[in-house]
Design a protein around this motif. Structure first.
Motif, short mmCIF file in Angstrom:
data_model
loop_
_atom_site.label_atom_id
_atom_site.label_comp_id
_atom_site.label_asym_id
_atom_site.label_seq_id
_atom_site.Cartn_x
_atom_site.Cartn_y
_atom_site.Cartn_z
N PHE A 1 -5.63 -44.08 13.98
CA PHE A 1 -6.80 -43.46 13.37
C PHE A 1 -7.90 -44.52 13.27
O PHE A 1 -7.69 -45.60 12.74
N GLU B 1 -11.99 -45.21 12.24
CA GLU B 1 -13.30 -44.77 11.77
C GLU B 1 -14.33 -45.16 12.80
O GLU B 1 -14.21 -46.18 13.46
N LYS C 1 -16.83 -47.01 13.43
CA LYS C 1 -17.71 -48.12 13.09
C LYS C 1 -17.45 -49.27 14.05
O LYS C 1 -16.33 -49.41 14.57
N GLU D 1 -12.74 -38.16 19.72
CA GLU D 1 -13.61 -38.52 18.61
C GLU D 1 -14.38 -37.35 18.01
O GLU D 1 -14.65 -36.35 18.68
N THR D 2 -14.69 -37.51 16.72
CA THR D 2 -15.64 -36.62 16.05
C THR D 2 -16.79 -37.52 15.62
O THR D 2 -16.81 -38.71 15.96
N ASP E 1 -17.31 -38.63 12.65
CA ASP E 1 -16.87 -39.59 11.64
C ASP E 1 -15.73 -40.51 12.06
O ASP E 1 -15.62 -41.62 11.58
N TYR E 2 -14.88 -40.01 12.92
CA TYR E 2 -13.70 -40.81 13.25
C TYR E 2 -13.20 -40.47 14.64
O TYR E 2 -13.66 -39.51 15.27
N GLY E 3 -12.24 -41.27 15.09
CA GLY E 3 -11.64 -41.01 16.39
C GLY E 3 -10.15 -41.22 16.31
O GLY E 3 -9.62 -41.79 15.36
N VAL E 4 -9.45 -40.72 17.31
CA VAL E 4 -8.02 -40.98 17.42
C VAL E 4 -7.80 -41.68 18.75
O VAL E 4 -8.15 -41.14 19.81
#
Lengths: 143, 440
Positions: free
Chosen positions: A9, A11, A13, A38-39, A41-44
Motif C-alpha cells: 500500500f 500513499e 507522495k 492508483e487512485t 490518494d493512494y496506490g497499490v
C-alpha cells in the motif's frame, strides 16, 4: 501451481516508491515484474520477486503495509493472439479476472502474464485443460 | 438615538446596570433555593460543597456555588436534573453526546415562553418585525435551533416559513418566490445558499432579504463579509446551547460588535478552565452560565467549554446587556462541523466496528474559502484491511464514510493512508487537526 505476489500500500507522495525499491535492494530481493494501480490518494504496488518472504519482511521492517496474494503466472507465446486464447479459456468457464499484467521473459520468445483470479483452483484447471503452461513459484523465481 | 434601536423588550434590554444586578441577585437566590429543594442531585452537590441556599445572597456569592458540567448531565441522564414533575414538562430536546448518550433538556410552559422571549429579542435586534417573512432553515427536531428560532419569530408576529435544513435549491426558490426578508440557518449553510443561488442565476441584491441570524457553529468576521457580500443582507451571530435554553442565550445587534447576553435570564461568568477561578473582566476564558429563570432544567454555573471573553465596554446600540466576543474555541477537542457536534471518540467507535482493532486515524477539519466545514477522516491501512484489489479498498473507504454518516449524521471524506504516517506527539496520537481559520 500458483505464485505469490507481494502487494504494498502506497500513499501518493513523492519518494515512497523509491523507499520500496531501496528496502528490497538492501534485502537482496530481485524484482521480476511489477504493476502499480492508483487512485488520487493512494496506490497499490504489486510485485513479483524472487524471494517473496524476504521481500515482505523487508517492507514490513520499513513500515509498509504488505499483503501476499496468490496469483497465477502463465507462459504464453509472444505473438498476436497469444493473450486472447488464454483469456478465452478463463471466460468460457465464467471466471472473473480481477486484474492482470504482463512482462516479457528473458528468453524473449515467451511473455509471462500474471493473473489475479478469485477462484484460483478453477482457473488452474481451466488453463491446464487448455494446455497452457503455468509457472511454478520456483520457475518464476528462476526466470 | 437609542430610541431608534430596534429591540423587543426595551425595559429589560436597556435596564440600568444596578437594577439589572439586583434582579439577577434575586433570581439567583430563587434558583439556588429551587434546585436545593427539588433536585436531589443538586442538594447533594451543594451539601458536598458546604453551601446552603441561605448562604447565597446575590450574584457576588455565585463563586461559592459548585460548577455543573456535562458529566453531571450524563450522571443524571435522562431526567434526574429536572426540577419539576413530568406533568409540567411540555417539551424535551436532546443533542448528541460523547458516549452516544444524549444531553437531554426539558422545558415547562414558562421556559418555552422565556425561550420565545429571548429569541424575539435576538431577531428584533436585527430589525425583524411583524410583516417580515422569516425563512427558518435551522433543522427542526431534537435540535433546538429550528423550534427556538420558530417560536421567537412567531412571538414577534413575523410570518415563519419552516423550511428546516437541506434541499438548497428549494430554499433558494422560496427565498426568491416568497420574498423572505429574514433568514435563519448555520453560517456555512448561508454560504451554500448564496453559492447555489448564484449558480441558479439569482440576483440577491434584488431580493428583499434584509438580515440573517447565523449560529450553531463557530464562524469568523471574514465569513460575515463573505455572507454579506453574497446574500446582500446583514449577517448576525447568535449564540446558545441546549443545556441553557437553546439559541437565544446571546445575540448580536446591528452594531455587529459582539453578542449581547440575555443576562436577566442567563448569568454569565468567564473562568480559567484549568483552575476554575473567575478571570479578570474582559479576559479570555471558559464561558459559564447560571440559568436564573429556568424551571424544568435549572443549572448552576454550567461550564459551556466555549472559550470567549466578556466585553466590558457599553455597546453603541445602548443596550446594557453585556456582550461577549464571538466564540472561537472549545476547551476540549469536540468539533462542531456544520452545526453537528463531533467527538473523535465517535469516529473511533465506528472504525473499531469495522476493523475490530483500535485503528489509527486523524481528523482533519478544514473550511475552504466561501465553503462549508469539511472533515476528512484519515485512516491508516492495516494488514487486516489492506487488499491488493483497488475495488476492495474503495469499498472499505465507502463503508467507513457511510457508517460515520449514519452515526454522526454528517458526511465526511475518507482517505486511506499508510501506517505510522499520522502525526503523534508524546506517545499519543494527535487525533484532530483543525485548519479552519476562524480568526477574530
Amino acid at each position: 501451481m500458483t505464485a505469490i505476489q507481494v502487494s504494498v500500500f502506497l500513499e501518493n507522495k513523492s519518494g515512497r516508491l523509491a523507499e520500496v525499491t531501496h528496502a528490497l535492494a538492501e534485502a537482496g530481493v530481485n524484482i521480476r515484474a511489477l504493476s502499480l494501480a492508483e487512485t488520487i490518494d493512494y496506490g497499490v504496488l504489486r510485485l513479483i520477486v524472487d524471494k517473496p518472504l524476504e521481500a515482505k519482511q523487508a517492507l514490513n521492517g520499513a513500515g509498509f503495509t504488505v499483503t501476499e496474494t496468490e496469483v497465477i503466472a502463465v507462459e504464453m507465446p509472444d505473438r498476436p493472439g497469444g493473450l486472447a486464447g488464454i483469456v478465452d479459456l478463463l471466460t468460457q468457464r465464467g471466471l472473473n479476472i480481477e486484474y492482470l499484467y504482463a512482462f516479457v521473459g528473458q528468453r524473449g520468445e515467451n511473455a509471462i502474464v500474471i493473473f489475479r483470479i478469485d477462484n484460483v483452483s478453477e482457473a488452474v484447471s481451466a488453463l491446464q485443460g487448455g494446455g497452457v503452461h503455468i509457472l511454478s513459484a520456483d520457475e518464476l523465481s528462476a526466470i | 438615538m437609542h430610541e431608534s434601536t430596534p429591540c423587543w423588550n426595551r425595559e429589560l434590554e436597556f435596564m440600568a446596570p444596578d437594577q439589572l444586578r439586583a434582579l439577577q441577585s434575586d433570581r439567583l437566590c430563587e434558583v439556588v433555593k429551587l434546585v436545593y429543594e427539588k433536585v436531589p442531585y443538586y442538594r447533594q452537590k451543594l451539601d458536598d460543597a458546604g453551601v446552603k441556599p441561605q448562604d447565597i445572597k446575590g450574584v457576588d456569592d455565585i463563586t461559592r456555588l459548585p460548577f455543573t458540567t456535562k458529566e453531571d448531565l450524563r450522571k443524571t441522564y435522562p431526567f434526574d436534573l429536572f426540577a419539576v414533575p413530568m406533568e409540567q414538562v411540555v417539551r424535551i430536546h436532546a443533542s448528541s453526546g460523547t458516549t452516544g448518550k444524549f444531553t437531554v433538556v426539558g422545558y415547562t410552559d414558562r421556559d418555552v415562553d422565556t425561550w420565545a422571549e429571548v429569541m424575539a429579542r435576538t431577531l428584533a435586534a436585527g430589525g425583524t418585525h411583524r410583516g417580515d417573512l422569516v425563512q427558518n432553515s435551522y433543522g427542526y427536531g431534537l435540535f433546538t435551533g429550528g423550534l427556538g428560532a420558530h417560536y421567537g419569530a412567531e412571538r414577534i408576529g413575523a410570518s415563519v416559513i419552516p423550511t428546516s435544513g437541506g434541499q438548497t435549491k428549494r430554499q433558494v426558490q422560496i427565498l426568491q418566490d416568497f420574498g423572505s426578508t429574514v433568514l435563519c440557518c448555520t453560517p456555512s449553510y448561508a454560504l451554500v445558499i448564496g453559492e447555489v443561488g448564484e449558480e441558479l442565476g439569482v440576483s440577491f441584491k434584488d431580493l428583499p432579504l434584509r438580515v440573517g441570524f447565523f449560529g450553531a457553529e463557530p464562524w469568523s468576521a471574514t465569513m460575515r463579509q463573505e455572507i454579506e457580500s453574497s446574500l446582500h443582507a446583514h449577517a448576525l451571530d447568535i449564540y446558545g446551547l441546549s443545556e441553557i435554553i437553546g439559541p437565544g442565550v446571546g445575540f448580536e445587534c446591528l452594531e455587529k460588535a459582539g453578542l449581547h447576553i440575555n443576562e436577566d435570564h442567563f448569568y454569565p461568568e468567564v473562568i480559567d478552565p484549568v483552575t476554575g477561578e473567575t478571570v479578570a473582566d474582559g479576559e479570555m476564558g471558559e464561558l459559564v452560565f447560571t440559568t436564573l429563570t429556568k424551571e424544568a432544567l435549572p443549572l448552576l454555573r454550567y461550564r459551556t467549554r466555549d472559550i470567549t471573553r466578556v466585553i466590558p465596554e457599553p455597546c453603541g446600540c445602548g443596550r446594557t446587556l453585556r456582550r461577549m466576543r464571538r466564540v472561537t474555541g472549545r476547551t476540549d477537542d469536540m468539533l462542531i462541523i456544520r452545526g453537528v457536534n463531533v467527538f473523535p471518540s465517535q469516529i473511533e467507535e465506528v472504525l473499531m466496528g469495522i476493523e475490530e482493532t483500535t485503528p489509527n486515524y486523524v481528523l482533519v477539519v478544514d473550511r475552504k474559502p466561501r465553503g462549508m466545514d469539511e472533515m476528512e477522516v484519515q485512516v491508516e491501512v492495516s494488514e487486516k484491511t489492506f487488499s491488493d484489489e483497488m475495488s476492495r479498498l474503495e469499498t472499505l473507504s465507502e463503508r467507513i464514510q457511510s457508517e460515520i454518516e449514519s452515526t454522526l449524521g454528517l458526511r465526511v471524506s475518507v482517505r486511506l493512508v499508510e501506517p505510522k504516517t499520522l502525526e503523534r506527539s508524546m506517545g499519543k496520537a494527535r487525533r484532530v487537526i483543525d485548519r479552519r481559520d476562524l480568526g477574530e
